[in-house]
Scaffold this motif. Structure first.
Motif, PDB file in Angstrom:
ATOM      1  N   UNK B  62     -15.773  61.874  61.449  1.00  0.00           N
ATOM      2  CA  UNK B  62     -15.742  60.450  61.735  1.00  0.00           C
ATOM      3  C   UNK B  62     -14.733  60.181  62.855  1.00  0.00           C
ATOM      4  N   UNK B  63     -15.161  59.448  63.856  1.00  0.00           N
ATOM      5  CA  UNK B  63     -14.260  59.113  64.957  1.00  0.00           C
ATOM      6  C   UNK B  63     -14.452  59.988  66.180  1.00  0.00           C
ATOM      7  N   UNK B  68     -19.331  65.709  75.254  1.00  0.00           N
ATOM      8  CA  UNK B  68     -18.193  66.367  75.909  1.00  0.00           C
ATOM      9  C   UNK B  68     -17.074  65.383  76.218  1.00  0.00           C
ATOM     10  N   UNK B  69     -17.460  64.146  76.563  1.00  0.00           N
ATOM     11  CA  UNK B  69     -16.487  63.169  77.057  1.00  0.00           C
ATOM     12  C   UNK B  69     -15.498  62.702  75.999  1.00  0.00           C
ATOM     13  N   UNK B  70     -15.848  62.840  74.730  1.00  0.00           N
ATOM     14  CA  UNK B  70     -14.929  62.384  73.684  1.00  0.00           C
ATOM     15  C   UNK B  70     -13.602  63.127  73.822  1.00  0.00           C
ATOM     16  N   UNK B  71     -12.486  62.414  73.555  1.00  0.00           N
ATOM     17  CA  UNK B  71     -11.192  63.047  73.813  1.00  0.00           C
ATOM     18  C   UNK B  71     -10.948  64.262  72.918  1.00  0.00           C
ATOM     19  N   UNK B  72     -11.609  64.308  71.749  1.00  0.00           N
ATOM     20  CA  UNK B  72     -11.463  65.485  70.881  1.00  0.00           C
ATOM     21  C   UNK B  72     -12.274  66.679  71.383  1.00  0.00           C
ATOM     22  N   UNK B  73     -13.246  66.410  72.250  1.00  0.00           N
ATOM     23  CA  UNK B  73     -14.122  67.497  72.728  1.00  0.00           C
ATOM     24  C   UNK B  73     -13.817  67.964  74.141  1.00  0.00           C
ATOM     25  N   UNK B  74     -13.185  67.103  74.947  1.00  0.00           N
ATOM     26  CA  UNK B  74     -13.168  67.382  76.391  1.00  0.00           C
ATOM     27  C   UNK B  74     -12.435  68.674  76.766  1.00  0.00           C
ATOM     28  N   UNK B 152     -20.630  83.037  57.615  1.00  0.00           N
ATOM     29  CA  UNK B 152     -21.303  81.961  56.880  1.00  0.00           C
ATOM     30  C   UNK B 152     -22.813  82.007  57.046  1.00  0.00           C
ATOM     31  N   UNK B 153     -23.264  82.455  58.219  1.00  0.00           N
ATOM     32  CA  UNK B 153     -24.707  82.553  58.468  1.00  0.00           C
ATOM     33  C   UNK B 153     -25.255  83.905  58.016  1.00  0.00           C
ATOM     34  N   UNK B 154     -24.373  84.796  57.622  1.00  0.00           N
ATOM     35  CA  UNK B 154     -24.818  86.128  57.212  1.00  0.00           C
ATOM     36  C   UNK B 154     -25.308  86.973  58.380  1.00  0.00           C
ATOM     37  N   UNK B 155     -24.767  86.728  59.573  1.00  0.00           N
ATOM     38  CA  UNK B 155     -25.200  87.513  60.743  1.00  0.00           C
ATOM     39  C   UNK B 155     -24.558  88.899  60.690  1.00  0.00           C
ATOM     40  N   UNK B 156     -25.348  89.932  60.981  1.00  0.00           N
ATOM     41  CA  UNK B 156     -24.777  91.283  60.970  1.00  0.00           C
ATOM     42  C   UNK B 156     -23.773  91.480  62.104  1.00  0.00           C
ATOM     43  N   UNK B 157     -22.854  92.421  61.900  1.00  0.00           N
ATOM     44  CA  UNK B 157     -21.786  92.673  62.869  1.00  0.00           C
ATOM     45  C   UNK B 157     -22.324  92.969  64.264  1.00  0.00           C
ATOM     46  N   UNK B 158     -23.487  93.602  64.345  1.00  0.00           N
ATOM     47  CA  UNK B 158     -24.023  94.003  65.655  1.00  0.00           C
ATOM     48  C   UNK B 158     -24.506  92.802  66.492  1.00  0.00           C
ATOM     49  N   UNK B 159     -24.733  91.668  65.847  1.00  0.00           N
ATOM     50  CA  UNK B 159     -25.109  90.458  66.596  1.00  0.00           C
ATOM     51  C   UNK B 159     -23.828  89.850  67.161  1.00  0.00           C
ATOM     52  N   UNK B 160     -23.809  89.660  68.480  1.00  0.00           N
ATOM     53  CA  UNK B 160     -22.618  89.104  69.129  1.00  0.00           C
ATOM     54  C   UNK B 160     -22.891  87.645  69.495  1.00  0.00           C
ATOM     55  N   UNK B 161     -21.937  86.766  69.142  1.00  0.00           N
ATOM     56  CA  UNK B 161     -22.099  85.363  69.543  1.00  0.00           C
ATOM     57  C   UNK B 161     -20.980  84.991  70.510  1.00  0.00           C
ATOM     58  N   UNK B 162     -21.254  84.010  71.355  1.00  0.00           N
ATOM     59  CA  UNK B 162     -20.315  83.650  72.402  1.00  0.00           C
ATOM     60  C   UNK B 162     -19.791  82.227  72.257  1.00  0.00           C
ATOM     61  N   UNK B 163     -18.585  82.039  72.789  1.00  0.00           N
ATOM     62  CA  UNK B 163     -17.940  80.722  72.811  1.00  0.00           C
ATOM     63  C   UNK B 163     -17.816  80.280  74.256  1.00  0.00           C
ATOM     64  N   UNK B 164     -18.255  79.070  74.519  1.00  0.00           N
ATOM     65  CA  UNK B 164     -18.214  78.546  75.883  1.00  0.00           C
ATOM     66  C   UNK B 164     -17.408  77.263  75.929  1.00  0.00           C
ATOM     67  N   UNK B 165     -16.524  77.154  76.902  1.00  0.00           N
ATOM     68  CA  UNK B 165     -15.756  75.918  77.078  1.00  0.00           C
ATOM     69  C   UNK B 165     -16.695  74.840  77.629  1.00  0.00           C
ATOM     70  N   UNK B 166     -16.590  73.611  77.103  1.00  0.00           N
ATOM     71  CA  UNK B 166     -17.458  72.525  77.610  1.00  0.00           C
ATOM     72  C   UNK B 166     -17.241  72.312  79.108  1.00  0.00           C
TER      73      UNK B 166
END
Lengths: 20, 183
Positions: B62-63, B68-74, B152-166
Protein backbone atom coordinates in the motif's frame (compact mmCIF):
# COMPACT_ATOMS: atom_id res chain seq x y z
CA UNK A 1 6.52 -9.60 16.25
CA UNK A 2 6.74 -9.64 12.49
CA UNK A 3 3.92 -11.53 10.83
CA UNK A 4 5.65 -14.11 8.66
CA UNK A 5 3.66 -16.96 7.14
CA UNK A 6 4.99 -19.80 5.04
CA UNK A 7 3.38 -21.17 1.91
CA UNK A 8 1.75 -24.20 3.56
CA UNK A 9 0.22 -22.09 6.31
CA UNK A 10 -1.24 -19.61 3.82
CA UNK A 11 -2.54 -22.36 1.50
CA UNK A 12 -4.39 -23.84 4.47
CA UNK A 13 -6.76 -20.88 4.39
CA UNK A 14 -7.62 -20.93 0.68
CA UNK A 15 -10.90 -22.80 1.01
CA UNK A 16 -11.83 -21.98 4.60
CA UNK A 17 -15.45 -20.91 4.88
CA UNK A 18 -15.75 -17.21 5.64
CA UNK A 19 -18.16 -17.77 8.53
CA UNK A 20 -18.43 -20.81 10.81
CA UNK B 1 -10.64 -13.42 13.94
CA UNK B 2 -8.72 -12.90 10.72
CA UNK B 3 -4.98 -13.41 10.39
CA UNK B 4 -3.32 -10.03 9.81
CA UNK B 5 -0.55 -9.67 7.24
CA UNK B 6 2.54 -7.66 8.08
CA UNK B 7 1.66 -5.22 5.28
CA UNK B 8 -1.43 -3.96 3.51
CA UNK B 9 -1.23 -4.81 -0.21
CA UNK B 10 -2.96 -3.40 -3.28
CA UNK B 11 -3.97 -5.34 -6.39
CA UNK B 12 -3.63 -3.40 -9.64
CA UNK B 13 -4.85 -4.46 -13.06
CA UNK B 14 -3.47 -3.25 -16.37
CA UNK B 15 -5.37 -3.73 -19.62
CA UNK B 16 -3.78 -2.67 -22.84
CA UNK B 17 -6.10 -0.22 -24.62
CA UNK B 18 -4.16 1.60 -27.32
CA UNK B 19 -6.55 4.57 -27.29
CA UNK B 20 -5.51 5.37 -23.70
CA UNK B 21 -2.27 6.28 -21.97
CA UNK B 22 -0.29 3.72 -19.97
CA UNK B 23 -1.45 5.30 -16.70
CA UNK B 24 -5.11 5.37 -17.78
CA UNK B 25 -4.89 1.65 -18.46
CA UNK B 26 -3.71 0.93 -14.93
CA UNK B 27 -6.45 0.47 -12.31
CA UNK B 28 -6.29 -0.08 -8.58
CA UNK B 29 -8.71 -2.94 -7.89
CA UNK B 30 -8.64 -3.34 -4.12
CA UNK B 31 -6.48 -3.60 -1.01
CA UNK B 32 -6.18 -6.40 1.56
CA UNK B 33 -4.31 -6.89 4.81
CA UNK B 34 -5.38 -10.29 6.11
CA UNK B 35 -4.80 -13.87 4.94
CA UNK B 36 -8.55 -14.41 4.63
CA UNK B 37 -9.11 -11.26 2.55
CA UNK B 38 -6.25 -12.25 0.25
CA UNK B 39 -7.98 -15.55 -0.55
CA UNK B 40 -11.40 -13.91 -0.88
CA UNK B 41 -9.82 -11.77 -3.59
CA UNK B 42 -7.63 -14.41 -5.24
CA UNK B 43 -10.46 -16.95 -5.43
CA UNK B 44 -12.73 -14.43 -7.15
CA UNK B 45 -10.53 -13.07 -9.91
CA UNK B 46 -9.39 -14.72 -13.13
CA UNK B 47 -6.22 -16.75 -12.89
CA UNK B 48 -3.41 -15.15 -14.88
CA UNK B 49 -3.45 -17.77 -17.64
CA UNK B 50 -7.04 -16.75 -18.49
CA UNK B 51 -6.23 -13.05 -18.93
CA UNK B 52 -5.96 -11.67 -22.44
CA UNK B 53 -2.59 -10.86 -23.86
CA UNK B 54 -1.34 -7.42 -22.85
CA UNK B 55 -2.82 -7.58 -19.33
CA UNK B 56 -0.89 -7.39 -16.05
CA UNK B 57 -1.66 -8.00 -12.43
CA UNK B 58 0.49 -6.13 -9.92
CA UNK B 59 0.42 -6.59 -6.16
CA UNK B 60 2.31 -3.85 -4.33
CA UNK B 61 2.60 -2.65 -0.78
CA UNK B 62 0.00 0.00 0.00
CA UNK B 63 1.38 3.40 -0.96
CA UNK B 64 3.67 2.15 -3.74
CA UNK B 65 2.42 2.48 -7.32
CA UNK B 66 3.47 -0.29 -9.72
CA UNK B 67 5.62 1.94 -11.91
CA UNK B 68 9.31 2.85 -12.13
CA UNK B 69 8.56 6.48 -11.29
CA UNK B 70 7.31 5.77 -7.77
CA UNK B 71 9.89 6.93 -5.24
CA UNK B 72 10.08 3.42 -3.74
CA UNK B 73 10.87 1.94 -7.16
CA UNK B 74 13.00 4.50 -8.95
CA UNK B 75 16.32 3.28 -7.49
CA UNK B 76 15.19 -0.34 -7.50
CA UNK B 77 14.91 -3.22 -9.89
CA UNK B 78 13.34 -6.61 -10.44
CA UNK B 79 14.04 -10.29 -10.32
CA UNK B 80 12.60 -11.51 -13.59
CA UNK B 81 11.26 -14.92 -14.55
CA UNK B 82 10.50 -15.32 -18.24
CA UNK B 83 8.30 -18.19 -19.25
CA UNK B 84 7.94 -20.05 -22.50
CA UNK B 85 4.56 -20.15 -24.27
CA UNK B 86 4.06 -23.73 -23.11
CA UNK B 87 4.56 -22.77 -19.46
CA UNK B 88 1.39 -20.64 -19.53
CA UNK B 89 -0.60 -23.86 -19.40
CA UNK B 90 1.63 -25.77 -17.01
CA UNK B 91 3.27 -23.40 -14.57
CA UNK B 92 2.19 -19.76 -14.91
CA UNK B 93 -0.66 -19.82 -12.38
CA UNK B 94 1.28 -21.80 -9.77
CA UNK B 95 4.35 -19.56 -10.17
CA UNK B 96 2.24 -16.43 -9.75
CA UNK B 97 0.41 -17.77 -6.70
CA UNK B 98 3.68 -18.89 -5.10
CA UNK B 99 5.15 -15.44 -5.83
CA UNK B 100 2.20 -13.82 -4.07
CA UNK B 101 2.47 -16.17 -1.10
CA UNK B 102 6.19 -15.33 -0.80
CA UNK B 103 5.58 -11.58 -0.70
CA UNK B 104 2.47 -11.40 1.48
CA UNK B 105 3.93 -13.97 3.91
CA UNK B 106 7.13 -11.87 4.18
CA UNK B 107 9.23 -14.83 3.07
CA UNK B 108 12.52 -12.98 2.68
CA UNK B 109 13.74 -12.85 6.28
CA UNK B 110 14.98 -9.40 7.29
CA UNK B 111 15.00 -8.31 3.65
CA UNK B 112 11.21 -8.40 3.18
CA UNK B 113 11.27 -4.64 3.84
CA UNK B 114 13.12 -4.23 0.53
CA UNK B 115 10.28 -5.86 -1.43
CA UNK B 116 7.96 -3.38 -3.18
CA UNK B 117 5.67 -5.83 -4.96
CA UNK B 118 5.26 -8.33 -7.76
CA UNK B 119 4.08 -8.11 -11.36
CA UNK B 120 2.84 -10.62 -13.89
CA UNK B 121 2.79 -9.66 -17.58
CA UNK B 122 0.65 -11.85 -19.83
CA UNK B 123 2.08 -11.57 -23.31
CA UNK B 124 1.75 -13.56 -26.54
CA UNK B 125 5.50 -13.74 -26.97
CA UNK B 126 6.03 -15.11 -23.44
CA UNK B 127 4.72 -14.33 -19.98
CA UNK B 128 6.84 -12.73 -17.25
CA UNK B 129 6.73 -12.69 -13.47
CA UNK B 130 8.86 -10.32 -11.41
CA UNK B 131 9.49 -9.28 -7.84
CA UNK B 132 10.37 -5.60 -7.53
CA UNK B 133 12.73 -4.39 -4.82
CA UNK B 134 13.44 -0.88 -3.66
CA UNK B 135 17.22 -0.51 -4.02
CA UNK B 136 19.27 -2.14 -6.76
CA UNK B 137 22.46 -1.28 -4.84
CA UNK B 138 21.49 -3.37 -1.78
CA UNK B 139 23.42 -6.41 -2.97
CA UNK B 140 22.80 -8.49 0.15
CA UNK B 141 19.06 -7.83 0.23
CA UNK B 142 18.65 -8.26 -3.52
CA UNK B 143 20.53 -11.56 -3.73
CA UNK B 144 18.80 -12.97 -0.64
CA UNK B 145 15.40 -12.08 -2.14
CA UNK B 146 16.42 -13.69 -5.44
CA UNK B 147 17.47 -16.92 -3.78
CA UNK B 148 14.27 -17.11 -1.71
CA UNK B 149 12.19 -16.30 -4.80
CA UNK B 150 13.78 -19.21 -6.69
CA UNK B 151 13.25 -21.46 -3.70
CA UNK B 152 9.64 -20.33 -3.32
CA UNK B 153 8.91 -21.26 -6.94
CA UNK B 154 10.76 -24.56 -6.60
CA UNK B 155 13.14 -23.69 -9.44
CA UNK B 156 16.10 -26.05 -9.75
CA UNK B 157 19.59 -24.71 -9.04
CA UNK B 158 20.57 -25.00 -12.72
CA UNK B 159 17.94 -22.40 -13.71
CA UNK B 160 19.54 -18.96 -13.47
CA UNK B 161 17.42 -15.86 -12.92
CA UNK B 162 18.53 -12.28 -13.37
CA UNK B 163 17.99 -8.98 -11.58
CA UNK B 164 17.75 -5.80 -13.60
CA UNK B 165 17.83 -2.23 -12.32
CA UNK B 166 14.78 -0.24 -13.50
CA UNK B 167 17.13 2.58 -14.50
CA UNK B 168 18.82 0.18 -16.96
CA UNK B 169 15.47 -1.15 -18.26
CA UNK B 170 14.18 2.41 -18.77
CA UNK B 171 17.21 3.56 -20.77
CA UNK B 172 17.94 0.42 -22.77
CA UNK B 173 18.37 0.87 -26.49
CA UNK B 174 17.22 -2.62 -27.43
CA UNK B 175 15.10 -5.34 -25.86
CA UNK B 176 17.97 -6.75 -23.79
CA UNK B 177 18.62 -5.35 -20.32
CA UNK B 178 21.82 -6.43 -18.65
CA UNK B 179 21.57 -8.38 -15.42
CA UNK B 180 22.99 -6.64 -12.39
CA UNK B 181 22.85 -9.85 -10.35
CA UNK B 182 22.07 -13.48 -11.07
CA UNK B 183 21.22 -16.34 -8.72
Amino acid sequence: GKKQYDREFLLGFQFMPACV
Amino acid sequence: LKHPLENRWALWFYKNDKSKTWQENLRLITKFDTVEDFWALYNNIKVASKLSSGCDYSVFKDGIEPMWEDRSNKCGGRWLITLSKQQRHTELDRFWLDTLLCIIGEGFDVYSADVCGAVINVRAKGDKIAIWTTNAENREAVTCIGRKFKEGLGLPAKIVIGYQAHADTATKSNSITKNKFVV
